[in-house]
Structures are given as structure tokens and as C-alpha cells.
Scaffold this active site. Structure first.
Site, PDB file in Angstrom:
ATOM      1  N   CYS A  58     -10.350   0.037  -4.271  1.00  0.00           N
ATOM      2  CA  CYS A  58      -9.656   1.294  -4.573  1.00  0.00           C
ATOM      3  C   CYS A  58     -10.305   2.029  -5.732  1.00  0.00           C
ATOM      4  O   CYS A  58      -9.843   3.101  -6.113  1.00  0.00           O
ATOM      5  CB  CYS A  58      -8.180   1.035  -4.879  1.00  0.00           C
ATOM      6  SG  CYS A  58      -7.906   0.126  -6.423  1.00  0.00           S
TER       7      CYS A  58
ATOM      8  N   ASP B 168     -10.210  -8.108  -1.024  1.00  0.00           N
ATOM      9  CA  ASP B 168      -9.523  -6.880  -1.434  1.00  0.00           C
ATOM     10  C   ASP B 168      -9.080  -7.072  -2.873  1.00  0.00           C
ATOM     11  O   ASP B 168      -7.899  -7.309  -3.154  1.00  0.00           O
ATOM     12  CB  ASP B 168      -8.324  -6.640  -0.503  1.00  0.00           C
ATOM     13  CG  ASP B 168      -7.620  -5.322  -0.801  1.00  0.00           C
ATOM     14  OD1 ASP B 168      -8.099  -4.576  -1.677  1.00  0.00           O
ATOM     15  OD2 ASP B 168      -6.593  -5.050  -0.155  1.00  0.00           O
TER      16      ASP B 168
ATOM     17  N   ASN C  72      -1.152  -8.867   3.976  1.00  0.00           N
ATOM     18  CA  ASN C  72      -1.309  -7.567   4.618  1.00  0.00           C
ATOM     19  C   ASN C  72      -2.494  -7.557   5.587  1.00  0.00           C
ATOM     20  O   ASN C  72      -2.371  -7.102   6.738  1.00  0.00           O
ATOM     21  CB  ASN C  72      -1.494  -6.487   3.551  1.00  0.00           C
ATOM     22  CG  ASN C  72      -1.722  -5.114   4.135  1.00  0.00           C
ATOM     23  OD1 ASN C  72      -0.991  -4.665   5.013  1.00  0.00           O
ATOM     24  ND2 ASN C  72      -2.740  -4.411   3.646  1.00  0.00           N
TER      25      ASN C  72
ATOM     26  N   GLU D  79      -4.999 -16.748  -2.650  1.00  0.00           N
ATOM     27  CA  GLU D  79      -4.215 -15.824  -3.470  1.00  0.00           C
ATOM     28  C   GLU D  79      -3.788 -16.534  -4.759  1.00  0.00           C
ATOM     29  O   GLU D  79      -3.399 -17.703  -4.735  1.00  0.00           O
ATOM     30  CB  GLU D  79      -2.989 -15.344  -2.702  1.00  0.00           C
ATOM     31  CG  GLU D  79      -1.938 -14.605  -3.508  1.00  0.00           C
ATOM     32  CD  GLU D  79      -2.476 -13.408  -4.294  1.00  0.00           C
ATOM     33  OE1 GLU D  79      -2.026 -13.189  -5.430  1.00  0.00           O
ATOM     34  OE2 GLU D  79      -3.352 -12.709  -3.760  1.00  0.00           O
TER      35      GLU D  79
ATOM     36  N   GLN E  81       0.823  -1.201   0.000  1.00  0.00           N
ATOM     37  CA  GLN E  81       0.000   0.000   0.000  1.00  0.00           C
ATOM     38  C   GLN E  81       0.864   1.261   0.000  1.00  0.00           C
ATOM     39  O   GLN E  81       2.021   1.244   0.426  1.00  0.00           O
ATOM     40  CB  GLN E  81      -0.927   0.007   1.226  1.00  0.00           C
ATOM     41  CG  GLN E  81      -2.034  -1.023   1.146  1.00  0.00           C
ATOM     42  CD  GLN E  81      -3.125  -0.652   0.158  1.00  0.00           C
ATOM     43  OE1 GLN E  81      -2.974   0.268  -0.650  1.00  0.00           O
ATOM     44  NE2 GLN E  81      -4.229  -1.380   0.197  1.00  0.00           N
TER      45      GLN E  81
END
Length: 208
Positions: free
Chosen positions: A163, A137, A73, A95, A33
Site C-alpha cells: 500500500c 502483504d 483475506n 501471521e 480493506q
């Protein structure tokens, strides 16, 4: 003349500041980030919201699934929060990039935390039976396929980080038939741009 041979000192993998204040190992070329302090605030909020949704989930046997987990994270804070609970909740982190999976496992191990890290494409991942809360995310393109699957699932709560406001709006509209939007919070990770890190919390509608 003097001839020097090359030498590698230490490890080549990059390290970022984790949301918990400890080092977060990343794969080469890995994502981190833009702002450490804002990232820490966001990650803590994600863990708090996920624990709240687990608390009012209707069954005792619960699984928390994190999609698009990256290098861990959010995973490390979720695992820490689950460790502090009195009930038993399984954490599965999914992932698509194998190097990121390896980094996530290393970040968990270095903290003495446990979670099952799965190398799989989040868009097509079949949620384990008993999954009660999903944290995701996704990349800027959003999570259309995941949201379509969630609407057909028995998942009680969803915590989504985005985002990109446009893809978030699309994904929230997909979830709307089954989930109520409980809370929407913004975190200014990208000043003076059109992007803002947004945290959406959703709970399954009560059956009438």
C-alpha cells in the site's frame, strides 16, 4: 425502577465481506480493506498470479507460503485455487498476531478449506524446504528482512501486495538481483491519498 442486566447476543468479533463473497471473521480491532469490491479484485488477482507462478515452478513437490496472512483475506482464495488444481501443493499461512491466526483458521474451516496457519513473525520465518512461491502483504513499513532472505532462497516466484509506493520501491530494489519484475498492477483502494494498493509479480531470473 426497572433494572436491566446486560446481555451479549451473538458473537463479539467483527465480520467483514470476504473477497470470495462469504463472511470473513476478524479479531477484535482487526484490519479489513477499505473497499470490498476492489479488495475482491485484488485478492483474485493475487491467487491467479500465484497459481501461474506455481505452474512454471521447476519441481513437482511445491509449497506456497503466505506471509503477513492476517485473518485470511487472501488465504481463503489461495486455498480455494489450490483445491482446484490437479497437483498437490501445500499452503502455509504465517501471521504474527495470534487472534488473527485463530480468525484465519475459522475462516478456512467455515469454507471447508485447509491450510496450515502458523503463528510466527514473518520477518524471521524460515521458509519450509520446497517453498516455490511466496505471497506477502506486509504493513506500510514493507518487508525488508523478508526480501533480503528471498534473494538468498530457492523460491521461484514472489507475489507482493503493497500500500506504500516508497517501501515497495525499496523492496523491489532488494529483490532485483535475483528476480525479474514480471508485472505491476495498481488497485485504487484509497482515492485522493498518496497510497495505492499495488500488486507486484516477480519470477526468479534464469541461470545463464
Amino acid at each position: 425502577g426497572l433494572s436491566l442486566s446486560g446481555a451479549i447476543v451473538g458473537r463479539p468479533a467483527p465480520v467483514a465481506d470476504g473477497a470470495d463473497g462469504a463472511d470473513l471473521v476478524l479479531p477484535l480491532g482487526g484490519f479489513s480493506q477499505a473497499q470490498d469490491a476492489t479488495n475482491a479484485d485484488l485478492a483474485r488477482a493475487v491467487a491467479e498470479e500465484a497459481m501461474g507462478l506455481l505452474g512454471d515452478a521447476p519441481t513437482e513437490k511445491k509449497t506456497l507460503v503466505e506471509l503477513y496472512a492476517g485473518s485470511g483475506n487472501l488465504t481463503v482464495l489461495l486455498a480455494r485455487a489450490l483445491e482446484a488444481r490437479s497437483d498437490s501443493v501445500r499452503l502455509v499461512a504465517v501471521e504474527t498476531m495470534e487472534p488473527a491466526c485463530a480468525a484465519a483458521r475459522e475462516n478456512l474451516t467455515s469454507r471447508g478449506l485447509s491450510a496450515r496457519v502458523v503463528h510466527a513473525n514473518a520477518d524471521g520465518y524460515a521458509l519450509p524446504e520446497g517453498t516455490r512461491v511466496v505471497v506477502l502483504d506486509p504493513p506500510r513499513t514493507g518487508a525488508r528482512a523478508v526480501c533480503e532472505a528471498l534473494v538468498q532462497s530457492k523460491v521461484h516466484g514472489v507475489v507482493m501486495v503493497s500500500c506504500d509506493p516508497s517501501t515497495l520501491g525499496r523492496d523491489l530494489a532488494t529483490l532485483a538481483p535475483r528476480y525479474d519484475l514480471v508485472r505491476l498492477s495498481t488497485f485504487e483502494m484509497f482515492p485522493e491519498t498518496s497510497h495505492v494498493e499495488t500488486l507486484a509479480v516477480l519470477r526468479a531470473k534464469k541461470k545463464k
